[in-house]
Design a protein around this motif. Structure first.
Motif, PDB file in Angstrom:
ATOM      1  N   LEU A 286       0.830  -1.211   0.000  1.00 12.31           N
ATOM      2  CA  LEU A 286       0.000   0.000   0.000  1.00 12.31           C
ATOM      3  C   LEU A 286       0.862   1.258   0.000  1.00 12.31           C
ATOM      4  N   ASN A 287       1.982   1.234   0.715  1.00 11.58           N
ATOM      5  CA  ASN A 287       2.897   2.380   0.707  1.00 11.58           C
ATOM      6  C   ASN A 287       3.451   2.627  -0.698  1.00 11.58           C
TER       7      ASN A 287
ATOM      8  N   GLU B  21       0.709   4.026  -2.929  1.00 13.28           N
ATOM      9  CA  GLU B  21       0.481   5.454  -2.681  1.00 13.28           C
ATOM     10  C   GLU B  21       1.461   6.300  -3.483  1.00 13.28           C
TER      11      GLU B  21
ATOM     12  N   PRO C  96      -1.582   6.899  -6.789  1.00 12.50           N
ATOM     13  CA  PRO C  96      -2.267   7.478  -5.623  1.00 12.50           C
ATOM     14  C   PRO C  96      -3.789   7.379  -5.679  1.00 12.50           C
TER      15      PRO C  96
ATOM     16  N   HIS D  74      -4.720   3.979  -4.613  1.00 12.19           N
ATOM     17  CA  HIS D  74      -4.455   3.863  -3.180  1.00 12.19           C
ATOM     18  C   HIS D  74      -5.605   4.449  -2.373  1.00 12.19           C
ATOM     19  N   SER D  75      -6.149   5.562  -2.838  1.00 13.30           N
ATOM     20  CA  SER D  75      -7.281   6.182  -2.132  1.00 13.30           C
ATOM     21  C   SER D  75      -8.494   5.251  -2.097  1.00 13.30           C
TER      22      SER D  75
ATOM     23  N   LYS E 122      -7.169   2.043   0.420  1.00 14.59           N
ATOM     24  CA  LYS E 122      -6.440   2.179   1.686  1.00 14.59           C
ATOM     25  C   LYS E 122      -7.270   1.728   2.893  1.00 14.59           C
TER      26      LYS E 122
END
Length: 325
Positions: free
Chosen positions: A187-188, A191, A195, A198-199, A202
């Motif tokens: 997940l890092n 991101e 991104p 990821h949103s 998350k």
């Protein structure tokens, strides 16, 4: 007068030292010989493979010998040879585990192929999932380094490596989130690289249909077809309107990709009822074509181009149909 010259006897300690040196030298020469030509067991097994190269059991026995003697490169070679000759049902989980360990030992990332085969066969799920996650982490770190190096050199292949890295990050996200593993590493990375996705993911909640839909699309992008089917197939019935249609559209594609065209067709038709889009009609046309239903394929592609006359993939596919290719 005779003068006698007495010879001094060599000290006993010197004789013993020389004897030890000769023995050690002999052992060293024997060691070198077996290193060059192999041990008797190795020579016997290699001769068996040479005399009967299409016998998977001979290759497998040689692979096992190399694995047990920690000659992992050679083990991989003969495991692969035996797997190519065996039926899939005869490839035991134990052999998959050993080729994976041999590949990981030298950081050869085609280990992922065998990990995925093991998971598909239902092998030691906990172990195989951990190996999958660990291998993906090492691979992503390696790709991170390659990207930095290529960017410093302004090398054109940097973009291609970034795309490959993103696919493996997505694999890691799907793997960890869908199996209850720690997803933080992937997940890092997600991101940093994607991104927007990821949103969406998350705060993943397996009970929420929209979250499973997002993860299912990610699995599709990462070519994890079984995971994509499980995630997408479990969410479209809980959705409505265009969201339901989009979920069905992606779900249908997983069957198309696996050449299950009849199943794909039924889900594309369902998708069209809720999301009558250019994309759905285009893939309907391709599915009809693969089923040998050329008239239906032509009708679907014509309808697609009425919706979007400039759709490039549709234009190319219509030309293909016109030529009867």
């Amino acid at each position: 007068m005779v003068i006698r010259v007495e010879r001094r006897k060599k000290p006993l300690k010197l004789s013993l030292k020389l004897g030890v040196v000769y023995i050690l030298l002999l052992f060293f020469l024997i060691f070198l010989y077996f290193k060059m030509v192999g041990s008797p067991d190795e020579m016997r097994l290699k001769k068996g493979v040479a005399n009967d190269p299409t016998n998977p059991i001979r290759s497998l026995k040689l692979a096992e010998y190399y694995y047990n003697t920690e000659k992992f490169d050679e083990a991989v070679r003969y495991y692969k040879q035996s797997f190519a000759l065996l039926h899939e049902e005869d490839i035991r989980c134990e052999y998959l585990r050993k080729i994976i360990e041999s590949l990981v030992h030298h950081q050869q990332f085609d280990a992922i192929v065998y990990i995925e085969r093991g998971l598909k066969k239902g092998c030691e799920r906990k172990y195989f999932l951990k190996m999958y996650s660990d291998t993906l982490k090492v691979l992503v770190r390696r790709l991170d380094t390659q990207v930095v190096t290529l960017e410093k050199l302004n090398h054109s292949s940097g973009a291609k490596i970034r795309d490959i890295r993103t696919i493996y990050v997505k694999k890691g996200v799907v793997l960890t989130l869908s199996n209850g593993l720690d997803p933080s590493f992937f997940l890092n990375r997600l991101e940093m690289y994607v991104p927007d996705l990821h949103s969406e993911l998350k705060n993943y909640n397996a009970s929420a249909a929209d979250k499973r839909f997002s993860l299912g699309k990610t699995a599709k992008d990462a070519e994890m077809w079984e995971s994509a089917q499980n995630l997408l197939g479990g969410c479209w019935e809980e959705m409505s309107g265009a969201d339901r249609g989009r979920c069905l559209y992606y779900y249908a594609y997983t069957f198309f990709r696996e050449r299950q065209y009849s199943t794909a067709l039924s889900f594309y038709k369902k998708a069209k009822k809720d999301w009558n889009s250019t994309l759905v009609n285009y893939w309907l046309s391709k599915t009809y074509y693969n089923l040998g239903m050329n008239k239906e394929a032509i009708d679907a592609i014509n309808f697609t181009l009425k919706m979007d006359p400039k759709f490039p993939d549709g234009i190319r596919f219509r030309e293909k149909l016109k030529k009867g290719e």
